[in-house]
Scaffold this active site. Structure first.
Site, PDB file in Angstrom:
ATOM      1  N   SER A 100      -6.888  -5.374   5.588  1.00 47.61           N
ATOM      2  CA  SER A 100      -8.340  -5.438   5.837  1.00 47.61           C
ATOM      3  C   SER A 100      -9.094  -5.884   4.586  1.00 47.61           C
ATOM      4  O   SER A 100     -10.039  -6.690   4.665  1.00 47.61           O
ATOM      5  CB  SER A 100      -8.886  -4.101   6.342  1.00 47.61           C
ATOM      6  OG  SER A 100      -8.539  -3.047   5.480  1.00 47.61           O
ATOM      7  N   HIS A 133      -1.386  -1.356  10.339  1.00 46.60           N
ATOM      8  CA  HIS A 133      -2.447  -1.042   9.368  1.00 46.60           C
ATOM      9  C   HIS A 133      -3.364   0.024   9.998  1.00 46.60           C
ATOM     10  O   HIS A 133      -2.907   1.108  10.293  1.00 46.60           O
ATOM     11  CB  HIS A 133      -3.156  -2.362   9.013  1.00 46.60           C
ATOM     12  CG  HIS A 133      -4.172  -2.277   7.913  1.00 46.60           C
ATOM     13  ND1 HIS A 133      -4.127  -1.343   6.908  1.00 46.60           N
ATOM     14  CD2 HIS A 133      -5.283  -3.043   7.661  1.00 46.60           C
ATOM     15  CE1 HIS A 133      -5.152  -1.523   6.084  1.00 46.60           C
ATOM     16  NE2 HIS A 133      -5.875  -2.539   6.530  1.00 46.60           N
ATOM     17  N   HIS A 178       4.673   3.321   3.437  1.00 40.67           N
ATOM     18  CA  HIS A 178       3.581   2.565   2.817  1.00 40.67           C
ATOM     19  C   HIS A 178       4.154   1.414   2.005  1.00 40.67           C
ATOM     20  O   HIS A 178       5.241   1.539   1.439  1.00 40.67           O
ATOM     21  CB  HIS A 178       2.714   3.461   1.914  1.00 40.67           C
ATOM     22  CG  HIS A 178       1.363   2.881   1.662  1.00 40.67           C
ATOM     23  ND1 HIS A 178       1.124   2.011   0.623  1.00 40.67           N
ATOM     24  CD2 HIS A 178       0.208   2.994   2.346  1.00 40.67           C
ATOM     25  CE1 HIS A 178      -0.138   1.637   0.680  1.00 40.67           C
ATOM     26  NE2 HIS A 178      -0.719   2.213   1.715  1.00 40.67           N
ATOM     27  N   ARG A 219      -4.596  10.938   0.219  1.00 41.18           N
ATOM     28  CA  ARG A 219      -5.562  11.019   1.326  1.00 41.18           C
ATOM     29  C   ARG A 219      -5.019  11.928   2.426  1.00 41.18           C
ATOM     30  O   ARG A 219      -5.768  12.571   3.150  1.00 41.18           O
ATOM     31  CB  ARG A 219      -5.870   9.617   1.872  1.00 41.18           C
ATOM     32  CG  ARG A 219      -6.461   8.668   0.826  1.00 41.18           C
ATOM     33  CD  ARG A 219      -6.573   7.249   1.347  1.00 41.18           C
ATOM     34  NE  ARG A 219      -5.269   6.695   1.681  1.00 41.18           N
ATOM     35  CZ  ARG A 219      -5.070   5.501   2.241  1.00 41.18           C
ATOM     36  NH1 ARG A 219      -6.103   4.732   2.546  1.00 41.18           N
ATOM     37  NH2 ARG A 219      -3.852   5.060   2.513  1.00 41.18           N
ATOM     38  N   ASP A 233      -2.984   8.050   7.742  1.00 39.99           N
ATOM     39  CA  ASP A 233      -3.140   8.069   9.198  1.00 39.99           C
ATOM     40  C   ASP A 233      -2.366   9.187   9.882  1.00 39.99           C
ATOM     41  O   ASP A 233      -2.624   9.509  11.037  1.00 39.99           O
ATOM     42  CB  ASP A 233      -2.712   6.714   9.775  1.00 39.99           C
ATOM     43  CG  ASP A 233      -3.592   5.594   9.264  1.00 39.99           C
ATOM     44  OD1 ASP A 233      -4.814   5.781   9.234  1.00 39.99           O
ATOM     45  OD2 ASP A 233      -3.056   4.539   8.868  1.00 39.99           O
TER      46      ASP A 233
HETATM   47  N1  AMX Z   1       9.201   4.289  10.659  1.00 38.84           N
HETATM   48  C1  AMX Z   1      10.320   3.545  10.889  1.00 38.84           C
HETATM   49  N2  AMX Z   1      10.702   2.519  10.108  1.00 38.84           N
HETATM   50  C2  AMX Z   1       9.958   2.272   9.025  1.00 38.84           C
HETATM   51  C3  AMX Z   1       8.803   3.020   8.693  1.00 38.84           C
HETATM   52  C4  AMX Z   1       8.430   4.059   9.575  1.00 38.84           C
HETATM   53  N3  AMX Z   1       7.341   4.789   9.386  1.00 38.84           N
HETATM   54  N4  AMX Z   1       8.284   2.528   7.557  1.00 38.84           N
HETATM   55  C5  AMX Z   1       9.066   1.493   7.179  1.00 38.84           C
HETATM   56  N5  AMX Z   1      10.063   1.332   8.068  1.00 38.84           N
HETATM   57  C6  AMX Z   1      11.086   0.280   8.090  1.00 38.84           C
HETATM   58  C7  AMX Z   1      10.406  -1.079   8.171  1.00 38.84           C
HETATM   59  O1  AMX Z   1      10.030  -1.358   9.526  1.00 38.84           O
HETATM   60  C8  AMX Z   1      11.479  -1.992   7.624  1.00 38.84           C
HETATM   61  O2  AMX Z   1      12.448  -2.166   8.630  1.00 38.84           O
HETATM   62  P1  AMX Z   1      13.177  -3.594   8.841  1.00 38.84           P
HETATM   63  O3  AMX Z   1      13.863  -3.891   7.539  1.00 38.84           O
HETATM   64  O4  AMX Z   1      14.099  -3.322   9.984  1.00 38.84           O
HETATM   65  O5  AMX Z   1      12.083  -4.570   9.170  1.00 38.84           O
HETATM   66  C9  AMX Z   1      12.089  -1.129   6.521  1.00 38.84           C
HETATM   67  O6  AMX Z   1      11.781   0.232   6.852  1.00 38.84           O
HETATM   68  C10 AMX Z   1      11.559  -1.443   5.138  1.00 38.84           C
HETATM   69  O7  AMX Z   1      10.161  -1.309   5.159  1.00 38.84           O
HETATM   70  P2  AMX Z   1       9.369  -0.818   3.855  1.00 38.84           P
HETATM   71  O8  AMX Z   1       9.626  -1.801   2.771  1.00 38.84           O
HETATM   72  O9  AMX Z   1       9.666   0.600   3.584  1.00 38.84           O
HETATM   73  O10 AMX Z   1       7.853  -0.867   4.350  1.00 38.84           O
HETATM   74  P3  AMX Z   1       6.866  -2.119   4.390  1.00 38.84           P
HETATM   75  O11 AMX Z   1       6.213  -2.248   3.062  1.00 38.84           O
HETATM   76  O12 AMX Z   1       7.534  -3.324   4.948  1.00 38.84           O
HETATM   77  O13 AMX Z   1       5.798  -1.628   5.484  1.00 38.84           O
HETATM   78  C11 AMX Z   1       4.362  -0.088   6.555  1.00 38.84           C
HETATM   79  C12 AMX Z   1       4.858  -0.628   5.215  1.00 38.84           C
HETATM   80  C13 AMX Z   1       3.189   0.865   6.316  1.00 38.84           C
HETATM   81  C14 AMX Z   1       3.873  -1.246   7.419  1.00 38.84           C
HETATM   82  C15 AMX Z   1       5.547   0.667   7.253  1.00 38.84           C
HETATM   83  O14 AMX Z   1       5.921   1.762   6.459  1.00 38.84           O
HETATM   84  C16 AMX Z   1       5.203   1.116   8.648  1.00 38.84           C
HETATM   85  O15 AMX Z   1       5.355   0.349   9.605  1.00 38.84           O
HETATM   86  N6  AMX Z   1       4.727   2.420   8.827  1.00 38.84           N
HETATM   87  C17 AMX Z   1       4.305   2.901  10.114  1.00 38.84           C
HETATM   88  C18 AMX Z   1       2.912   2.379  10.475  1.00 38.84           C
HETATM   89  C19 AMX Z   1       1.852   3.012   9.610  1.00 38.84           C
HETATM   90  O16 AMX Z   1       1.812   4.210   9.427  1.00 38.84           O
HETATM   91  N7  AMX Z   1       0.942   2.174   9.110  1.00 38.84           N
HETATM   92  C20 AMX Z   1      -0.213   2.635   8.339  1.00 38.84           C
HETATM   93  C21 AMX Z   1      -0.124   2.334   6.864  1.00 38.84           C
HETATM   94  C22 AMX Z   1      -1.375   2.775   6.136  1.00 38.84           C
HETATM   95  C23 AMX Z   1      -2.529   1.955   6.562  1.00 38.84           C
HETATM   96  O17 AMX Z   1      -2.560   0.756   6.372  1.00 38.84           O
HETATM   97  N8  AMX Z   1      -3.511   2.549   7.185  1.00 38.84           N
END
Ligand code: AMX
Length: 420
Positions: free
Chosen positions: A227, A257, A303, A312, A358
């Protein structure tokens, strides 16, 4: 600020800040230091600092509506824009200023009325922000040929106008989508966040205090999140603050996000229904595994930058321990906190197994009766506007350039590093 930036450029302009690997280009630019963001800085271990201050510090230092209460978000807006902590009198003056700008142009409500009430609240929100663009002082000033050294001034005016109008906009969306559709007039005696709660239909002090905390902690999270970066990118083309914010809000609407807070609630409801009264670790663990095995993420965990529990999350947990310690949904969130990180770590691929903001916000809102989870990201967006529009004002003050990074093709990579 301009003078300082000029000196930084002159002294350090050609210094090297880091390297760029192929993984960075293919992996969402993680760790790539490539943009300036003055209002906040995220540390992977210690979390966010707003102009150098942590959340617990701000809870002590920012003016509050009542003794020992939560910070007033007008205070963080002041801090983000100026870098200085405001006094209570300054915060009160900003509250009054925002209140004087809060009235919505009539056509914004008509634009909302043209959409079905069941349109996702984030869709309604971005449409309403775009409808407000007709009022942009920056767009008008640019058309009239303003000198670029003065752009920041009408961008600042738009920032205040937009921030002032967002609570009424969001409340109108809430009322038409989930309540009787009747608009509740603002109370001029109330602060910005207190008024938001009031216009949504929540007059009690508990909801107002939660709203003040919520609006403060969601405001900014440095520049690289979707964002913030989207707002920054679009603003760099000199699109006005309304166009820029709408871009950022469309990014916030993504489930990885800002929409994660909605997803958390949906998932918690599933967990709660499946578990009934059985909060045993085995049963919860089974459900977490079944979500992962079905190819979905555990919302609210992980994250891109943080490697510890999000501060937070922690401050919302402390709020819950103070105000709703026995609420069953809070107990479930706490139980998940004990179990989910171990399971995510065991996958061997999740870089941060800890909860983010979140994972907790929805449960607090549920407690105070704001049960419509599809609305939660709009609240996040109202708060996020404080940070991204403050930075937009500063970006125009410094005269940051239009963004134009270089992209490459897979053929380019193979030519440079060898065919695979
Ligand atoms: N549950 C399951 N798998 C997860 C995970 C979770 N909460 N967080 C990361 N992973 C997985 C990724 O999908 C990725 O899998 P892949 O290699 O098969 O594609 C692997 O772990 C490596 O990811 P990462 O390097 O740890 O995370 P990232 O930097 O690529 O992504 C984020 C970060 C937040 C998108 C991810 O942790 C996620 O999808 N979390 C759940 C959604 C969420 O809570 N989003 C909110 C974030 C805060 C915000 O912006 N408000």
């Amino acid at each position: 600020m301009r003078e300082r930036m000029h000196k930084i450029k002159a002294s350090h302009g050609d210094k090297i800040m880091g390297e760029v690997t192929v993984n960075m280009a293919l992996g969402g630019m993680r760790g790539l230091k490539s943009m300036l963001w003055e209002t906040s800085l995220l540390d992977s271990e210690n979390g966010i600092r707003f102009r150098g201050y942590t959340i617990p510090e701000l809870q002590k230092k920012l003016p509050t509506a009542k003794p020992n209460g939560e910070p007033l978000p007008e205070g963080i807006l002041w801090l983000l824009l100026t870098g200085e902590l405001p006094s209570k009198a300054q915060v009160d003056s900003l509250s009054a200023e925002l209140s004087s700008r809060a009235e919505l142009p009539e056509h914004v409500l008509r634009v909302l009325d043209a959409l079905p009430a069941k349109a996702h609240p984030m869709t309604q929100f971005t449409c309403a922000i775009m409808a407000m663009q007709t009022e942009s002082k920056f767009a008008a000033a640019y058309l009239s040929g303003m000198h670029k050294s003065e752009y920041w001034d009408p961008v600042f005016e738009d920032t205040l106008d937009c921030v002032a109008k967002l609570p009424a906009t969001a409340a109108a969306i809430y009322r038409r989508s989930f309540k009787d559709g009747k608009i509740i007039s603002p109370d001029p005696a109330l602060d910005w966040a207190g008024n938001f709660a009031h216009m949504m239909g929540y007059g009690d002090e508990g909801t107002k205090e939660l709203m003040r905390l919520y609006m403060t902690i969601h405001s900014d999270h440095e520049g690289g999140n979707v964002s913030a970066h989207a707002t920054h990118l679009v603003g760099s083309a000199l699109s006005d603050p309304f166009c820029s914010l709408a871009a950022g809000m469309n990014g916030l609407a993504g489930p990885l996000h800002g929409l994660a807070n909605q997803e958390v609630l949906k998932w918690l409801n599933i967990v709660e229904n499946e578990l009934g009264d059985d909060l045993s670790s085995e049963k919860i663990s089974e459900l977490v595994h079944s979500t992962l095995n079905s190819g979905r993420v555990i919302p609210g965990y992980g994250h891109a930058v943080l490697r510890k529990t999000d501060p937070r999350y922690t401050c919302q947990r402390e709020f819950a321990m103070k105000h709703l310690p026995d609420y069953p949904k809070f107990k479930l969130v706490s139980k998940l906190y004990e179990i989910v990180p171990t399971i995510l770590s065991e996958t061997g691929k999740v870089r941060n197994p800890w909860p983010n903001v979140d994972a907790h916000s929805g449960v607090l809102l549920q407690y105070y009766g704001i049960t419509e989870e599809n609305f939660y990201t709009v609240m996040f967006g109202v708060s996020r506007a404080l940070g991204v529009l403050s930075q937009l004002t500063l970006s125009r003050a410094i005269g940051l350039a239009i963004e134009r990074p270089k992209s490459i093709t897979s053929e380019w990579l193979e030519e440079k590093f060898g065919k695979v």
